[in-house]
Design a protein around this motif. Structure first.
Motif, short mmCIF file in Angstrom:
data_model
loop_
_atom_site.label_atom_id
_atom_site.label_comp_id
_atom_site.label_asym_id
_atom_site.label_seq_id
_atom_site.Cartn_x
_atom_site.Cartn_y
_atom_site.Cartn_z
N LYS A 38 37.66 24.80 22.92
CA LYS A 38 36.25 25.20 22.83
C LYS A 38 35.77 25.64 24.20
O LYS A 38 36.15 25.05 25.21
N SER A 202 41.09 13.67 27.46
CA SER A 202 41.53 13.80 28.85
C SER A 202 41.40 12.49 29.63
O SER A 202 42.26 12.15 30.44
N ARG A 217 43.86 14.81 21.81
CA ARG A 217 43.03 16.03 21.83
C ARG A 217 42.55 16.24 23.26
O ARG A 217 41.67 15.53 23.74
N GLY A 219 41.09 18.61 26.33
CA GLY A 219 40.38 19.81 26.76
C GLY A 219 40.45 20.00 28.26
O GLY A 219 41.29 20.72 28.79
N THR A 220 39.55 19.31 28.97
CA THR A 220 39.38 19.57 30.40
C THR A 220 40.65 19.34 31.23
O THR A 220 40.88 20.06 32.19
N ARG A 226 34.59 22.51 31.50
CA ARG A 226 33.86 23.43 30.63
C ARG A 226 32.44 23.57 31.13
O ARG A 226 31.96 22.75 31.90
C1 LIG Z 1 35.77 18.36 23.36
C2 LIG Z 1 36.53 17.43 22.52
C3 LIG Z 1 37.74 16.86 22.96
C4 LIG Z 1 38.32 17.11 24.35
O1 LIG Z 1 37.65 16.40 25.32
P1 LIG Z 1 38.16 16.42 26.86
O2 LIG Z 1 37.47 15.24 27.45
O3 LIG Z 1 37.74 17.72 27.44
O4 LIG Z 1 39.64 16.26 26.84
C5 LIG Z 1 38.42 16.03 22.09
N1 LIG Z 1 37.96 15.76 20.86
C6 LIG Z 1 36.83 16.29 20.38
C7 LIG Z 1 36.39 15.96 18.99
C8 LIG Z 1 36.07 17.14 21.19
O5 LIG Z 1 34.92 17.65 20.71
#
Ligand SMILES: *Cc1c(COP(=O)(O)O)cnc(C)c1O
Length: 228
Positions: A38, A202, A217, A219-220, A226
């Motif tokens: 995202k 993360s 899951r 992201g960062t 982000r």
């Molecule tokens: C954004 C998001 C993540 C990732 O989070 P990070 O802290 O950036 O790794 C994981 N799960 C869900 C449901 C998210 O919305």
């Protein structure tokens, strides 16, 4: 260079997973990285796919459409809130939905999944902590929800997804993950298709691995900060 950054971050994440898995006596190959893309560009996603990541997750249908058509040959997961007016797009475009919290939504996804496509993989999003105001199925309602999804011919029940409320101690986070993990084990006994425990992000992936996560899951830690 962006690509170098991504490759380096991926190496750091893989190293963290390897250490945590070793500490837990687990095989790191049993833990999948789901890259949460995202707010990230198609170019960044393509770079990570090139580096060997196969699974990507989006939270908003609006921004997902362009990326799904730009980056093919990867597996796309939807992890955001599923609105009724977006179920058709999700059922037609994604491979997984990990954020199912209502039976009505599950039935719509089932009806709208195209017949030429394989069954849509589904995880139930669980509200691990009753104090959490975010959407999720309460643990005591998960068995009924699992039975509903398992009864939908165009859906394949794969497991549970959850996240502890932000800002909790490591100990409280571990306790949350542990309760999700035991719910997962009990659902798995009734439903042989269940193989996915999606927990850990993360900041808490080590704790999630210690408590049995099969999918993180992230992201960062992969893409950098982000703007949200
Ligand atoms: C954004 C998001 C993540 C990732 O989070 P990070 O802290 O950036 O790794 C994981 N799960 C869900 C449901 C998210 O919305």
């Amino acid at each position: 260079m962006v690509v170098t950054d991504i490759t380096e971050r991926l190496k750091v994440v893989r190293d963290r997973i390897a250490v945590a898995a070793a500490n837990a006596g687990r095989d790191p190959a049993t833990i999948r990285i789901l890259a949460v893309s995202k707010r990230q560009s198609p170019a960044a996603i393509a770079a990570l796919a090139e580096a060997g990541i196969n699974d990507f997750a989006e939270s908003y249908v609006q921004e997902a459409a362009a990326k799904l058509s730009a980056v093919k040959h990867v597996t796309w997961h939807f992890i955001g809130q599923v609105q009724s007016n977006k179920t058709r797009f999700i059922a037609e475009s994604f491979d997984w939905v990990e954020s199912v919290v209502r039976e009505r939504i599950a039935r719509r996804l089932d009806e709208q999944r195209p017949h030429h496509a394989p069954a849509l993989n589904v995880c139930i999003q669980v509200r691990i902590d009753p104090r959490d105001s975010r959407p999720g199925v309460d643990p005591e309602d998960v068995p009924a929800m699992a039975a509903t999804i398992a009864g939908c011919p165009r859906l394949c029940l794969r497991g549970l997804m959850g996240m502890p409320p932000a800002g909790r101690s490591a100990q409280e986070t571990a306790r949350s993950f542990r309760s999700l993990s035991s719910l997962f084990e009990s659902i798995r006994k009734d439903h042989p298709s269940v193989d996915t425990l999606s927990m850990g992000m993360s900041g808490d992936l080590e704790i999630a691995i210690a408590e049995g996560a099969t999918q993180l899951r992230i992201g960062t830690a992969l893409f950098g900060l982000r703007s949200d």
